[in-house]
Design a protein around this motif. Sequence first.
Motif, short mmCIF file in Angstrom:
data_model
loop_
_atom_site.label_atom_id
_atom_site.label_comp_id
_atom_site.label_asym_id
_atom_site.label_seq_id
_atom_site.Cartn_x
_atom_site.Cartn_y
_atom_site.Cartn_z
N ASN A 39 69.61 4.28 -27.83
CA ASN A 39 69.96 3.62 -26.57
C ASN A 39 70.93 4.44 -25.73
N LEU A 40 71.54 5.45 -26.33
CA LEU A 40 72.62 6.17 -25.65
C LEU A 40 72.25 6.74 -24.28
N PRO A 41 71.10 7.38 -24.08
CA PRO A 41 70.81 7.91 -22.74
C PRO A 41 70.83 6.84 -21.65
N GLU A 42 70.24 5.67 -21.91
CA GLU A 42 70.25 4.60 -20.91
C GLU A 42 71.65 4.02 -20.74
N MET A 43 72.39 3.91 -21.83
CA MET A 43 73.75 3.39 -21.77
C MET A 43 74.63 4.31 -20.93
N ILE A 44 74.50 5.61 -21.14
CA ILE A 44 75.28 6.59 -20.38
C ILE A 44 74.97 6.47 -18.90
N GLU A 45 73.69 6.34 -18.57
CA GLU A 45 73.29 6.22 -17.17
C GLU A 45 73.95 4.99 -16.52
N ILE A 46 73.89 3.86 -17.19
CA ILE A 46 74.45 2.61 -16.64
C ILE A 46 75.97 2.71 -16.54
N TRP A 47 76.61 3.17 -17.62
CA TRP A 47 78.07 3.28 -17.62
C TRP A 47 78.53 4.20 -16.49
N ASN A 48 77.86 5.34 -16.35
CA ASN A 48 78.25 6.31 -15.33
C ASN A 48 78.00 5.80 -13.92
N GLN A 49 76.99 4.94 -13.72
CA GLN A 49 76.79 4.32 -12.40
C GLN A 49 78.05 3.58 -11.99
N VAL A 50 78.63 2.83 -12.93
CA VAL A 50 79.82 2.03 -12.62
C VAL A 50 81.03 2.96 -12.41
N VAL A 51 81.18 3.94 -13.27
CA VAL A 51 82.30 4.89 -13.13
C VAL A 51 82.22 5.58 -11.78
N GLU A 52 81.04 6.06 -11.41
CA GLU A 52 80.89 6.81 -10.16
C GLU A 52 81.03 5.94 -8.92
N GLN A 53 80.75 4.63 -9.04
CA GLN A 53 81.00 3.72 -7.92
C GLN A 53 82.47 3.71 -7.56
#
Length: 162
Positions: free
Chosen positions: A12-26
């Motif tokens: 699951n890590l690739p999808e988790m990283i994508e979602i987490w980073n969306q929030v960080v980058e916002q």
Amino acid sequence: MDLTLRSYRPENLPEMIEIWNQVVEQGDSFPQDTPLDAASAQAFFAAQTDTVCALDEGGRVVGLYILHPNSEGRCGHVANCSYAVKADRRGQKIGRRLVEDSLKRAREAGFLRLQYNAVVVTNERAIALYEKLGFTCIGRVPKAFRARTGEYRDTYIFNRAL
């Protein structure tokens, strides 16, 4: 919507990283200002009491949360969580399911309370959800959060018994 909530698995890590980073980058709700990469994400998510994924009907990760002690030692019975929902899936009550699940898992892990230390005052949807789910705002910290824009914003502290 049918969601499955379960502890994350390495795949699951690739999808988790994508979602987490969306929030960080916002840059408007998470304190982190550096995106996760594969190595840092694996260590970060594995270090939590639990990291839980919300999977849609197709098995895709659409949200996640981390659960861990808010502090240590004599204060280790209070939990803390952070939640992230995939940008194109927000507004579908995934966040609510994540919070409700975290309340249950925190209780099962032996925590007595759940506390959010830095809910940014502009995060109105999260504030409304926390209040609906019985959290109480116990304080306001002036200019405690630096938004991506450089502006400083106040944060609230929310707390709830489990």
